[in-house]
Design an enzyme around this catalytic site. Structure first.
Site, short mmCIF file in Angstrom:
data_model
loop_
_atom_site.label_atom_id
_atom_site.label_comp_id
_atom_site.label_asym_id
_atom_site.label_seq_id
_atom_site.Cartn_x
_atom_site.Cartn_y
_atom_site.Cartn_z
N ASP A 1 40.21 40.20 32.07
CA ASP A 1 39.94 38.87 32.63
C ASP A 1 38.44 38.73 32.87
O ASP A 1 37.83 39.54 33.57
CB ASP A 1 40.71 38.74 33.95
CG ASP A 1 40.66 37.36 34.55
OD1 ASP A 1 39.61 36.70 34.47
OD2 ASP A 1 41.69 36.95 35.12
N SER B 1 45.17 31.87 39.55
CA SER B 1 43.75 31.75 39.84
C SER B 1 43.54 31.00 41.18
O SER B 1 44.01 31.48 42.21
CB SER B 1 43.05 31.06 38.67
OG SER B 1 41.66 31.28 38.73
N HIS C 1 42.32 35.73 31.19
CA HIS C 1 42.64 34.82 32.30
C HIS C 1 43.50 33.63 31.84
O HIS C 1 43.83 32.76 32.63
CB HIS C 1 41.33 34.30 32.90
CG HIS C 1 41.45 33.71 34.27
ND1 HIS C 1 41.77 34.45 35.39
CD2 HIS C 1 41.29 32.44 34.73
CE1 HIS C 1 41.79 33.69 36.46
NE2 HIS C 1 41.52 32.46 36.10
#
Lengths: 278, 278
Positions: free
Chosen positions: B223, B147, B256
């Site tokens: 995600d 991320s 995620h």
């Protein structure tokens, strides 16, 4: 029953579920990891019992357990460690009350109404699993656990060897009637009569209930609870006397954490796989 | 410098250290996993940069990363995601201030004194690693992250390809100048001049700084941040234009979380191993 949570992981699906338990008289939460193989074929079921303070979440988040379940094609069920809720008796200590069910049927007040985790795991949850997960092969079940959950795995196997055909444990409380954690919990939940306690003590049980299983135990040599609370040598000695097959691996330098559990999960899944997938 | 924490894990040692940073002007905490091979031989070094709100702890506790490091004989360094402390500027939002350093050198107040995470990772921490871990082979370094940390890995590789010879990312923020997380952070830390922002945007950087590396990205198809914050297609298009080698794996059904990261770590270590262990 829709999952509360769901995560895809190693090709399979981790789902978390709530239900009203008739055994513990409260809402119970559990998790199931369905390996990718369960999309098309029946798979064995491994019960993972967690330790003090834990829920389904710790070993799922902290040990990478789904990888091994996916590799071996084994479904894993993660019960909670106690009944929970505002109506459920509790204690401020981490080793008593909610999060500390000790896989027994409490007879003392105020615990007796809810604290029945052995009956919940053995009698109630399997029916739900069989209903919800049609690919769960309930004729091929094994059991494992960590610390208090290791105590649960060993005692439930010794009492129900036909149900839990394979068994292993990580740093289990093998002799709760002889260590502070167990003495505190058993005197609180079961009362002062120590003869009743023996029914929840793997070291006592194995003397009169030897099984045909080969028990696998891993224990960290630098575990902070080793000398006072865990004392695996007591169980090893009882197994020797009883003729119970046991492999006790002492792992130098490892502590009591999920870093330790995660390190040796691969070997435990291989161990269960031999029996459950034979 | 004695470790603050130490856990044996997969035959190696995870250690956590505090030090006073001359770059971020505060005490910084980082972790290092030394694989068992580092007891006897020089090993490559992989930098793992974490995402918003995280510290060294999340990926170590939640992704089983040590297993892959041990399998491949790669040391892994885990810097924090920002400067921290009572004297360090902060913001109540999770995506600004402490835990949200974005691997850049802030020029705006009150951030400029401490928020210099790119310089910390590139200029200061490597010297400490080389001193403290004599088996760390600083001629063989790679970089990865998740991320916001994926943004860090991509941008630091593109700016220092001779340093970070292998690169990969999990669900990276590939185009921060075009998405809300990046616009908020960059306007706050760097001010309103968007030309300055481009130096911290992998999609912009690759257009003028193509490297010889083969970039590996995994991205979960479910995600929750995919469409608004991550937008990997922007980076894929820029790589295509620039002639940068890229494998972008879209992983159907994955979110995620660290369940996603843990699932694909094995492939990322294999990817880094090809370059770093040749």
């Amino acid at each position: 029953m829709n999952p509360v949570l769901s995560h895809k992981c190693f090709g399979g699906l981790l789902t978390v579920h709530d239900h009203d338990s008739a055994v513990t008289n409260c809402t119970m939460r559990f998790a199931v990891y369905s390996p990718p193989q369960a999309e098309t074929e029946a798979v064995p079921v491994l019960w993972y019992l967690s330790g003090l303070t834990c829920t389904w979440q710790n070993v799922n988040e902290k040990a990478g357990i789904q990888r091994y379940a996916a590799e071996h094609g084994i479904m894993v069920v993660f019960p909670d460690t106690s009944p929970r809720g505002d109506d459920v008796a509790d204690d401020a200590a981490y080793d008593l009350g909610q999060g500390a069910g000790f896989y027994l049927t409490a007879t003392e007040e105020p615990w007796a109404r809810h604290f029945r985790m052995d009956r919940y795991v053995v009698d109630e949850l399997p029916g739900l699993i069989a209903d919800m997960f049609p690919k769960a092969d309930m004729d091929r079940q094994g059991i494992t656990g960590h610390s208090m959950g290791g105590h649960g795995a060993l005692t439930l196997h010794l009492k129900h060897p036909e149900r839990y055909r394979s068994v292993s444990a990580f740093a289990p409380i093998v002799a709760p009637t002889q260590v502070p954690w167990g003495e505190k919990a058993f005197s609180t939940y079961l009362g002062p009569d120590r003869t009743v306690w023996n029914d929840y003590d793997a070291t006592k049980l194995v003397a009169r209930r030897r099984t045909d299983a080969h028990i696998l135990i891993d224990q960290g040599g630098s575990d902070q609870f080793l000398a006072e609370q865990l004392r695996p040598e007591l169980f090893a000695e009882a197994c020797r006397h009883a003729g119970q097959k046991l492999t006790l691996n002492m792992r130098e330098g490892y502590d009591h954490s999920y870093y330790f559990v995660g390190t040796f999960l691969a070997e435990h899944f291989a161990h269960h796989g031999v029996t459950l997938k034979g």
